[in-house]
Design a protein around this motif. Structure first.
Motif, PDB file in Angstrom:
ATOM      1  N   SER A 148       0.821  -1.210   0.000  1.00  0.00           N
ATOM      2  CA  SER A 148       0.000   0.000   0.000  1.00  0.00           C
ATOM      3  C   SER A 148       0.856   1.263   0.000  1.00  0.00           C
ATOM      4  O   SER A 148       1.940   1.297   0.559  1.00  0.00           O
ATOM      5  N   ASP A 149       0.337   2.315  -0.627  1.00  0.00           N
ATOM      6  CA  ASP A 149       1.020   3.611  -0.630  1.00  0.00           C
ATOM      7  C   ASP A 149       0.696   4.429   0.615  1.00  0.00           C
ATOM      8  O   ASP A 149       1.205   5.534   0.771  1.00  0.00           O
ATOM      9  N   LEU A 150      -0.169   3.926   1.475  1.00  0.00           N
ATOM     10  CA  LEU A 150      -0.567   4.663   2.666  1.00  0.00           C
ATOM     11  C   LEU A 150       0.580   4.754   3.671  1.00  0.00           C
ATOM     12  O   LEU A 150       1.395   3.839   3.798  1.00  0.00           O
ATOM     13  N   THR A 151       0.625   5.868   4.391  1.00  0.00           N
ATOM     14  CA  THR A 151       1.564   6.016   5.509  1.00  0.00           C
ATOM     15  C   THR A 151       0.857   5.524   6.753  1.00  0.00           C
ATOM     16  O   THR A 151      -0.206   6.027   7.115  1.00  0.00           O
ATOM     17  N   THR A 182      -7.254  11.079   8.551  1.00  0.00           N
ATOM     18  CA  THR A 182      -6.959   9.653   8.409  1.00  0.00           C
ATOM     19  C   THR A 182      -7.910   9.032   7.402  1.00  0.00           C
ATOM     20  O   THR A 182      -9.067   9.416   7.305  1.00  0.00           O
ATOM     21  N   VAL A 183      -7.392   8.072   6.649  1.00  0.00           N
ATOM     22  CA  VAL A 183      -8.233   7.357   5.691  1.00  0.00           C
ATOM     23  C   VAL A 183      -8.610   5.970   6.202  1.00  0.00           C
ATOM     24  O   VAL A 183      -9.513   5.337   5.676  1.00  0.00           O
ATOM     25  N   ARG A 184      -7.917   5.538   7.256  1.00  0.00           N
ATOM     26  CA  ARG A 184      -8.220   4.219   7.834  1.00  0.00           C
ATOM     27  C   ARG A 184      -7.726   4.183   9.269  1.00  0.00           C
ATOM     28  O   ARG A 184      -6.699   4.768   9.606  1.00  0.00           O
ATOM     29  N   SER A 188      -3.913   5.342   9.173  1.00  0.00           N
ATOM     30  CA  SER A 188      -3.274   5.441   7.857  1.00  0.00           C
ATOM     31  C   SER A 188      -3.638   6.763   7.207  1.00  0.00           C
ATOM     32  O   SER A 188      -4.760   7.254   7.353  1.00  0.00           O
ATOM     33  N   PHE A 189      -2.670   7.315   6.460  1.00  0.00           N
ATOM     34  CA  PHE A 189      -2.837   8.581   5.763  1.00  0.00           C
ATOM     35  C   PHE A 189      -2.535   8.380   4.284  1.00  0.00           C
ATOM     36  O   PHE A 189      -1.661   7.595   3.925  1.00  0.00           O
ATOM     37  N   ALA A 190      -3.246   9.132   3.450  1.00  0.00           N
ATOM     38  CA  ALA A 190      -3.026   9.082   2.004  1.00  0.00           C
ATOM     39  C   ALA A 190      -1.668   9.695   1.663  1.00  0.00           C
ATOM     40  O   ALA A 190      -1.147  10.524   2.419  1.00  0.00           O
ATOM     41  N   PRO A 191      -1.084   9.322   0.525  1.00  0.00           N
ATOM     42  CA  PRO A 191       0.187   9.920   0.100  1.00  0.00           C
ATOM     43  C   PRO A 191       0.058  11.441  -0.002  1.00  0.00           C
ATOM     44  O   PRO A 191      -0.948  11.961  -0.474  1.00  0.00           O
ATOM     45  N   SER A 208      -0.295  13.526   2.446  1.00  0.00           N
ATOM     46  CA  SER A 208      -1.031  14.117   3.561  1.00  0.00           C
ATOM     47  C   SER A 208      -0.078  14.749   4.566  1.00  0.00           C
ATOM     48  O   SER A 208       1.047  14.289   4.752  1.00  0.00           O
TER      49      SER A 208
END
Length: 62
Positions: free
Chosen positions: A2-5, A25-27, A39-42, A44
């Motif tokens: 995943s590209d998420l941080t 946060t996205v998750r 988790s954060f989107a690229p 962010s």
């Protein structure tokens, strides 16, 4: 992969607190009663706060 941080947060009352101060946060996944992973989107922007103490008071605040 995943590209998420991903950031793991820990909270032990009166001893350790890792938190997110701001950011979208996205998750979020609760790992156990004391830990969670957000988790954060690229691209962010977010703030991670780290705090801990001992019997005498604060020993770390960043």
């Amino acid at each position: 992969m995943s590209d998420l941080t991903r950031v793991q947060l820990l909270w032990l009352q009166g001893r350790i607190e890792n938190r997110i101060r701001f950011g979208h946060t996205v998750r979020e996944v609760r790992l156990d009663p004391y830990r969670r992973e957000v988790s954060f989107a690229p691209g962010s922007v977010f703030a991670f706060v780290r705090w801990s103490s001992n019997d005498y008071g604060t020993v770390l605040s960043r």
